[in-house]
Design a protein around this motif. Structure first.
Motif, PDB file in Angstrom:
ATOM      1  N   UNK A   1      -5.869  19.345 -64.296  1.00 57.20           N
ATOM      2  CA  UNK A   1      -6.204  18.404 -63.298  1.00 57.20           C
ATOM      3  C   UNK A   1      -6.865  17.145 -63.830  1.00 57.20           C
ATOM      4  N   UNK A   2      -6.642  15.918 -63.625  1.00 57.49           N
ATOM      5  CA  UNK A   2      -6.973  14.714 -64.235  1.00 57.49           C
ATOM      6  C   UNK A   2      -7.755  14.103 -62.983  1.00 57.49           C
ATOM      7  N   UNK A   3      -8.317  12.810 -63.248  1.00 59.25           N
ATOM      8  CA  UNK A   3      -8.831  12.243 -62.265  1.00 59.25           C
ATOM      9  C   UNK A   3      -8.023  11.523 -61.387  1.00 59.25           C
ATOM     10  N   UNK A   4      -6.836  11.082 -61.688  1.00 56.58           N
ATOM     11  CA  UNK A   4      -5.864  10.694 -60.933  1.00 56.58           C
ATOM     12  C   UNK A   4      -5.212  11.978 -59.912  1.00 56.58           C
ATOM     13  N   UNK A   5      -5.121  13.074 -60.536  1.00 56.38           N
ATOM     14  CA  UNK A   5      -4.911  14.347 -59.511  1.00 56.38           C
ATOM     15  C   UNK A   5      -5.851  14.450 -58.610  1.00 56.38           C
ATOM     16  N   UNK A   6      -7.083  14.282 -58.958  1.00 55.47           N
ATOM     17  CA  UNK A   6      -7.984  14.508 -57.834  1.00 55.47           C
ATOM     18  C   UNK A   6      -8.209  13.206 -56.767  1.00 55.47           C
ATOM     19  N   UNK A   7      -7.947  12.223 -57.237  1.00 57.45           N
ATOM     20  CA  UNK A   7      -7.889  10.778 -56.317  1.00 57.45           C
ATOM     21  C   UNK A   7      -6.859  10.993 -55.434  1.00 57.45           C
ATOM     22  N   UNK A   8      -5.589  11.614 -55.848  1.00 57.57           N
ATOM     23  CA  UNK A   8      -4.419  11.723 -54.897  1.00 57.57           C
ATOM     24  C   UNK A   8      -4.536  12.801 -53.824  1.00 57.57           C
ATOM     25  N   UNK A   9      -5.233  13.797 -54.223  1.00 59.82           N
ATOM     26  CA  UNK A   9      -5.437  15.066 -53.334  1.00 59.82           C
ATOM     27  C   UNK A   9      -6.374  14.824 -52.392  1.00 59.82           C
ATOM     28  N   UNK A  10      -7.417  14.227 -52.605  1.00 56.89           N
ATOM     29  CA  UNK A  10      -8.718  13.876 -51.961  1.00 56.89           C
ATOM     30  C   UNK A  10      -8.941  12.470 -51.168  1.00 56.89           C
ATOM     31  N   UNK A  11      -8.080  11.720 -51.790  1.00 60.56           N
ATOM     32  CA  UNK A  11      -7.970  10.380 -50.904  1.00 60.56           C
ATOM     33  C   UNK A  11      -9.308   9.357 -51.499  1.00 60.56           C
ATOM     34  N   UNK A  12      -9.623   9.801 -52.755  1.00 60.61           N
ATOM     35  CA  UNK A  12     -10.698   8.906 -53.206  1.00 60.61           C
ATOM     36  C   UNK A  12     -10.323   8.034 -54.241  1.00 60.61           C
ATOM     37  N   UNK A  13     -10.728   6.956 -54.617  1.00 61.17           N
ATOM     38  CA  UNK A  13     -10.246   6.204 -55.748  1.00 61.17           C
ATOM     39  C   UNK A  13     -10.745   6.876 -56.929  1.00 61.17           C
ATOM     40  N   UNK A  14     -10.183   6.662 -58.286  1.00 67.79           N
ATOM     41  CA  UNK A  14     -10.407   7.216 -59.573  1.00 67.79           C
ATOM     42  C   UNK A  14     -11.977   6.817 -59.831  1.00 67.79           C
ATOM     43  N   UNK A  15     -12.219   5.391 -59.818  1.00 66.48           N
ATOM     44  CA  UNK A  15     -13.512   5.259 -60.230  1.00 66.48           C
ATOM     45  C   UNK A  15     -14.322   5.520 -59.385  1.00 66.48           C
ATOM     46  N   UNK A  16     -14.344   6.013 -57.991  1.00 68.04           N
ATOM     47  CA  UNK A  16     -15.317   6.754 -57.169  1.00 68.04           C
ATOM     48  C   UNK A  16     -15.617   7.970 -57.579  1.00 68.04           C
ATOM     49  N   UNK A  17     -14.521   8.913 -58.039  1.00 65.87           N
ATOM     50  CA  UNK A  17     -14.866  10.068 -58.316  1.00 65.87           C
ATOM     51  C   UNK A  17     -15.171  10.164 -59.709  1.00 65.87           C
ATOM     52  N   UNK A  18     -15.189   9.309 -60.758  1.00 66.66           N
ATOM     53  CA  UNK A  18     -15.655   9.155 -62.035  1.00 66.66           C
ATOM     54  C   UNK A  18     -17.179   8.871 -62.053  1.00 66.66           C
ATOM     55  N   UNK A  19     -17.278   7.839 -61.241  1.00 68.05           N
ATOM     56  CA  UNK A  19     -18.921   7.495 -61.152  1.00 68.05           C
ATOM     57  C   UNK A  19     -19.619   8.493 -60.343  1.00 68.05           C
ATOM     58  N   UNK A  20     -19.216   9.301 -59.414  1.00 72.34           N
ATOM     59  CA  UNK A  20     -20.036  10.366 -58.593  1.00 72.34           C
ATOM     60  C   UNK A  20     -19.969  11.543 -59.486  1.00 72.34           C
TER      61      UNK A  20
END
Length: 292
Positions: free
Chosen positions: A201-220
């Motif tokens: 599970x990469x940041x890109x995987x999570x971004x696509x699944x939860x409809x957030x940007x990669x940068x938002x998930x990373x910063x959060x």
């Protein structure tokens, strides 16, 4: 960079009844650590200070604290002081529903989304919760018929009393409410990661699944856990590997892949970096980590 060490918890947390409750008498500093379960503590005598992700909280009688796996925490005791705590642990499977009688995550989702996880209760609520914890401690120690059912029933009472207190006394300001709402989605992501850490599970995987940007998930992730996403994922995988090393006879090569690592060499390198010993040494020492 120095990493906090891991408290694996008692074997029960990972077994068929994933709950523990003990009394801890602290007279010295407890270094920074994380663990692969939910912890709740209740101070009933003495005084201390707890740092949670770098934020200092006073521990005095009537203080209830919730500690989630992404939170690095330590307890400081001043010379001549002491602190008595009820310390309970809940395995992640039980916390997120599993086969238990109640979905504890649903009950505590407000606390989990609250930036503050340490609560100084009013006298009435504190007295009620202390009585329940005393009864729970007896149930788990003496093992009477139906003790496990009674223990979980009283634990739910503790959390219901707490959540009633939280909702009536800790109404968030508009700015806090917006922060809670924005972080709620991140809690869902963190829950997903804890359930699927063995997968790629990469940041890109999570971004696509939860409809957030990669940068938002990373910063959060950085904001919530104090480390970047991939460091948190490593923490979860190493914690799981530690559990397997001390509770099973699986080959270390098998444990590496079971914990989600793509190669044995990567597993050994990361384990050595975080635990300051090899997986073999960790198993030999039965999980006692070196002082960091």
């Amino acid at each position: 960079m120095m990493f906090p060490y891991y408290l694996q918890g008692d074997d029960e947390v990972h077994g068929e009844f994933p709950f523990t409750l003990k009394i801890h008498h602290l007279e010295t500093h407890i270094p920074a650590h994380v663990h692969h379960f939910i912890e709740y503590t209740y101070a009933f005598k003495g005084r201390g200070t707890e740092l949670i992700n770098g934020v200092s909280k006073e521990l005095v009688p009537g203080t209830l604290t919730f500690l989630f796996p992404h939170q690095v925490h330590e307890i400081k005791i001043e010379p001549g002081e002491e602190l008595y705590l009820y310390v309970g642990a809940i395995g992640l499977k039980a916390f997120f529903g599993g086969d238990t009688l109640f979905d504890l995550h649903r009950l505590l989702q407000g606390a989990e989304s609250d930036p503050n996880t340490t609560y100084r209760l009013d006298d009435e609520t504190a007295a009620e919760i202390l009585t329940l914890l005393e009864q729970m401690h007896v149930e788990i120690q003496e093992g009477h018929p139906w003790s496990r059912v009674m223990f979980v029933a009283k634990l739910i009472q503790v959390f219901v009393l707490f959540d009633r207190y939280r909702q009536s006394h800790l109404e968030p300001s508009p700015s806090q409410h917006r922060e809670v709402q924005s972080m709620r989605g991140m809690r869902e992501i963190i829950s997903y990661v804890y359930h699927h850490f063995k997968e790629d599970i990469t940041l890109e995987t999570l971004a696509k699944k939860f409809n957030y940007s990669v940068s938002y998930i990373s910063a959060s992730f950085k904001q919530l856990a104090g480390e970047n996403y991939y460091a948190v994922l490593e923490q979860i995988r190493i914690a799981h590997a530690c559990n397997l090393l001390i509770s099973t006879n699986l080959k270390i090569t098998d444990i590496a892949y079971e914990a989600g690592f793509k190669s044995y060499s990567t597993f050994v390198r990361v384990f050595q970096s975080r635990m300051h010993m090899s997986p073999t040494a960790y198993r030999k020492n039965k999980g006692i980590a070196l002082d960091l």
